[in-house]
Design an enzyme around this catalytic site. Structure first.
Site, short mmCIF file in Angstrom:
data_model
loop_
_atom_site.label_atom_id
_atom_site.label_comp_id
_atom_site.label_asym_id
_atom_site.label_seq_id
_atom_site.Cartn_x
_atom_site.Cartn_y
_atom_site.Cartn_z
N PRO A 16 1.09 -1.32 0.21
CG PRO A 16 -0.77 -1.80 1.44
CD PRO A 16 0.29 -1.94 1.18
CD GLU A 32 6.27 -9.30 -13.01
OE1 GLU A 32 4.99 -8.92 -12.75
OE2 GLU A 32 6.95 -9.51 -12.54
#
Length: 390
Positions: free
Chosen positions: A140, A255
């Site tokens: 976060p 990725e």
């Protein structure tokens, strides 16, 4: 209603990446998705994760960690097999299974940077589906800024003690193990503070939040992970302390290629469904494919899709040769995810009001695709990476 897997239209320029063995593997993967995944997508979306035994079924068919050497449970094949797996998932219009992150990201971290004990302990169980894995990077407030990680791992005797939390973790809800990005250094050393730790999900103090309520990709178990004085032995350190950022950078290019592959195949699937729909849907006494606007719009989309396909396949050739640059991978992720967003928007428009109904495949594609421009580094970060090479 979930549409059956669809075959993409033949490319205007033929592809030359695959041989007969690749195509036989593709047929196996296609049948797996048609039998095991497609009929259950509505169920997965309702429960916000796939059934746990789906991982075991995939492992039994050799669909997990296929690029790992045979001694670690894989088949020792090239990354074209990974490409095939991702393409077939997209052609099935499935966004629930998290196999590629498990097999092509987590497994690579362990194989490339782990010691022999770590590789023997984890890769065999990952290949069979006995162990489901995640990579816990995002927190976060940090987003794409990995150097701002706040989760700490403090050495206490022979253990690291981990405190902090992670968010938006793919496979997080079902994971039996996560590779956790932690700050191990003291002071203001930036990326030199970061390390990677293998954390088993059954360790005291490791807890999981409920699957997050996303606007799309609802069947993919994405959740928060919490670490409250979680103790792991020093032997769980992956690679060397302080080398986490370097290891992350090495694998992030691949990725981003995975995201580009997902988007390319997703665009091809959405386009194929739309061509089929425009030939069947009648308006003013004739198929809507007979109108010039439809034909021209489809021609525009077909051209953009095929141009991106050619670039992506060339990137894969370089990937196989271990010559793919960070900037080229970033460009693939950026451009192809943007192209996918354009394709699904235009294709939905060609469906008219029906395109806004969830029983039509284009509606699911429309909401599922949006995350591709965000994860694996936002497209704004991709532009920054590209600009550094100028």
């Amino acid at each position: 209603m979930q549409a059956a897997a669809i075959r993409p239209l033949a490319n205007m320029l033929p592809r030359h990446l695959f041989n007969a063995e690749h195509e036989a593997f593709r047929e196996t993967v296609r049948k797996f998705y048609e039998k095991e995944v497609v009929p259950n997508i509505a169920k997965y979306e309702q429960q916000q994760h796939v059934d746990r035994d789906l991982w075991n079924k995939a492992g039994a068919m050799g669909l997990l960690c296929a690029t790992m050497p045979e001694q670690y449970g894989g088949s020792g094949v090239d990354r074209l097999y990974s490409m095939i797996l991702i393409e077939e998932q997209a052609y099935a219009m499935d966004s629930s299974t998290g196999f590629s992150l498990h097999s092509d990201i987590v497994a690579n971290y362990i194989f490339n940077f782990g010691n022999e004990e770590q590789k023997s302990n984890w890769l065999l169980k990952m290949a069979s589906g006995e162990t489901v894995t995640a990579i816990a990077m995002t927190e976060p407030g940090t987003g794409s800024d990995l150097q701002a990680v706040r989760t700490t791992a403090v050495l206490d005797g022979n253990d690291y003690v981990i405190n902090g939390s992670k968010i938006f973790i793919t496979n997080g809800y079902l994971c039996d193990m996560a590779i956790v990005v932690c700050k191990t250094g003291s002071g203001d050393k930036g990326s030199a503070n970061l390390s990677l730790l293998i954390v088993e999900a059954d360790r005291a103090g490791f807890s999981k939040g409920k699957p997050l309520n996303k606007i799309g990709m609802k069947g993919q178990d994405t959740c928060e992970l919490f670490f409250d004085n979680v103790r792991v032995p020093k032997e769980n350190l992956l690679g060397m302390e302080g080398m986490g950022f370097m290891m992350l950078m090495k694998e992030l290019a691949w990725e981003r290629m995975l995201v580009a592959i997902i988007c390319q195949a997703g665009a091809e699937a959405a386009f194929a469904h739309t061509v089929q729909y425009t030939k069947q849907r009648q308006a003013f006494g004739k198929p809507i494919s007979a109108f010039q606007n439809t034909r021209f719009k489809l021609a525009e989309l077909r051209t953009e899709i095929d141009f991106c396909r050619t670039y992506l396949d060339r990137c894969m050739e370089l990937q196989l040769e271990e010559k793919l640059g960070i900037d080229a991978a970033a460009a693939a992720k950026y451009k192809i995810s943007e192209m996918f967003s354009k394709v699904v928007d235009e294709c939905l428009q060609l469906h008219g009001g029906y395109g806004y109904m969830m029983e039509y495949p284009i509606a699911r594609a429309y909401i599922d695709n949006r995350a591709n421009r965000i994860y694996a580094g936002t497209n704004e970060i991709m532009k920054e990476l590209i600009s550094r090479s100028l």
